[in-house]
Scaffold this active site. Sequence first.
Site, PDB file in Angstrom:
ATOM      1  N   CYS A 275     -46.086  16.391  30.565  1.00 58.71           N
ATOM      2  CA  CYS A 275     -46.368  17.680  29.914  1.00 58.71           C
ATOM      3  C   CYS A 275     -47.756  17.648  29.270  1.00 58.71           C
ATOM      4  CB  CYS A 275     -45.261  18.016  28.920  1.00 58.71           C
ATOM      5  SG  CYS A 275     -45.313  19.725  28.373  1.00 58.71           S
ATOM      6  N   TYR A 276     -47.850  17.658  27.936  1.00 60.43           N
ATOM      7  CA  TYR A 276     -49.172  17.582  27.318  1.00 60.43           C
ATOM      8  C   TYR A 276     -49.923  16.348  27.792  1.00 60.43           C
ATOM      9  CZ  TYR A 276     -52.876  17.555  23.884  1.00 60.43           C
ATOM     10  OH  TYR A 276     -54.115  17.554  23.303  1.00 60.43           O
TER      11      TYR A 276
ATOM     12  N   HIS B 251     -40.398  17.672  32.187  1.00 65.88           N
ATOM     13  CA  HIS B 251     -39.899  16.564  31.354  1.00 65.88           C
ATOM     14  C   HIS B 251     -38.860  15.730  32.096  1.00 65.88           C
ATOM     15  CE1 HIS B 251     -41.806  17.549  27.504  1.00 65.88           C
ATOM     16  NE2 HIS B 251     -41.790  18.791  27.977  1.00 65.88           N
TER      17      HIS B 251
ATOM     18  N   GLU C 268     -37.633  13.004  31.184  1.00 68.93           N
ATOM     19  CA  GLU C 268     -36.790  12.248  30.246  1.00 68.93           C
ATOM     20  C   GLU C 268     -35.553  13.014  29.797  1.00 68.93           C
ATOM     21  OE1 GLU C 268     -39.618  13.670  29.632  1.00 68.93           O
ATOM     22  OE2 GLU C 268     -39.782  14.385  27.570  1.00 68.93           O
TER      23      GLU C 268
ATOM     24  N   LYS D 169     -31.394   2.084  16.895  1.00 62.71           N
ATOM     25  CA  LYS D 169     -30.036   1.931  16.353  1.00 62.71           C
ATOM     26  C   LYS D 169     -29.008   1.550  17.423  1.00 62.71           C
ATOM     27  CE  LYS D 169     -27.521   2.442  12.589  1.00 62.71           C
ATOM     28  NZ  LYS D 169     -27.934   2.063  11.240  1.00 62.71           N
TER      29      LYS D 169
END
Length: 511
Positions: free
Chosen positions: A83-84, A169, A171, A367
């Site tokens: 993207c960017y 995207h 992801e 986490k």
Amino acid sequence: MNARQTIVVIDFGGQYNQLIARRVRDMGVYSELVPYTVTAQKVASFDPIGIILTGGPLSAFGADSPKLDKGIYELGVPVLGICYGMQITAHLLGGEVAEGKVGEFGGVVCHYDEHPLLAAMGKEGTCWMSHRDKVVALPEGFVGIARTKDTEYAAMACDAKRIYGVQFHPEVLHTEHGLDLMHSFVYDICGAKGDWTMSNFIDEQVAALRKQLDGKKVLLGLSGGVDSSVLAALLYKACPDSLICVFVDHGLLRKNEREEVEEVFGKQFGVNLITADAAGRFLKALEGVVEPERKRKIIGETFVRVFEEEARKIGKVDYLAQGTIYPDRVESGVGNSAVIKSHHNVGGLPSVVDFDGLVEPLRDLFKDEVRRLGFALGLPRHIVMRQPFPGPGLGVRVLGEITEDKLRIVREADYIFREEIAKAGLDESIWQYFAALSNMRSVGVKGDSRSYDYAVVLRAVASVDAMTAEWYKIPYDVLDVVSTRITNEVSGVNRVLYDITNKPPATIELE
Ligand code: XMP
């Protein structure tokens, strides 16, 4: 240099920045997230096998747009701009980025050419777009390798320099085969071996800790939470004789919490565990205090003092262990997700304990990786999957003055709530759930007599990072059982309320 193969993820402040870093790790490759202000030299110091540039909220051609050290493209390391990240690449390497007439937001059909990066994508599929600006002219040496109805260059490639860009995207799961595209980049283009596994991590850390802690003493404040528990198990595996754990029982713990910590760490693992029995002292310090911030402060200060006293009894230690994890230390890009929760931390420990250095072996882990490590180290499920619990404990769940009787009520009610949630099979689907005690008393009827008792509040939320939360829709029949059991089994309660407020405007805890 770096023993682990590393992908450097350069963050331009997009909402999916951490997600990209986690996706790479889930593929078995270590990733480091760094802000876009990073220098080429710093990137080179990671000895990366690949570089990913994330999305971001600004325009590539705006005066205040985040720029990138162009030297990064000269490192000879494959680059994938998302993207960017694609737009800034095109802009910096001599192409052109302009505002599109129409934006593309959401799922869009994309047509793919044959290319190693797109090997898993087929001829076409849905991709997830979120942009208005787009690349309108490619830099020299690049070719377009994918397109949508409104975006001529939905992906670009310069094979000679191994620099790539995708406007969509990959992801996010809405992009069909998006993760396969990332896999192709990481494995086929960057040559990853997949050396980021928990067993490698354990071997690496155990060896490093043994070298560092040999014959020395390391002190750990064990709270029973996920991070400090996993840290204790790791340190114990590496250097059982070096480790001393201090567990402060501040009397604001949930039912059986102290017993569980003593059972697992004291008995099963055989850790040198010191329990500071300080419940009376905390209660005394909290007597008559009703203001929430004041309560927090008293709890935090008393905690530090108790810990300090225990540490003094032990004498000089060489190291203090801390359960810092990756999101605690990661720097981010522009105006984005930096999480600031300083009021949540029990601060000041390092300054009151006499020690030479810090040990933070979880500092590279997300986490979910900490949890995987906990399982790999043999910790029981109820500790590894434990829901978040605030440092000040039940102190922020008993509204108004804290008394022993109110603590008894909230502890019993919370235990029943947890038991029923587990029976309903919801314990790992609800992000956080607990009982709190409102300071309200109301009239009820029990048998033939009037009662004037407390109201228990049930709180359950869905969340990702605790910054925002939605109240969880627990089925009515489960709530019904919980309510009946609490009013029957916990004396002093004649009403049960269910909190149906999101965060914002409420917070998760009641104080
Ligand atoms: P709030 O109540 O601010 O809580 O919506 C967000 C998350 O942080 C936890 N929390 C704390 N954790 N010390 C902690 O370690 C604290 O003082 C504290 N206060 C809140 C809370 O349980 C929730 O998960």
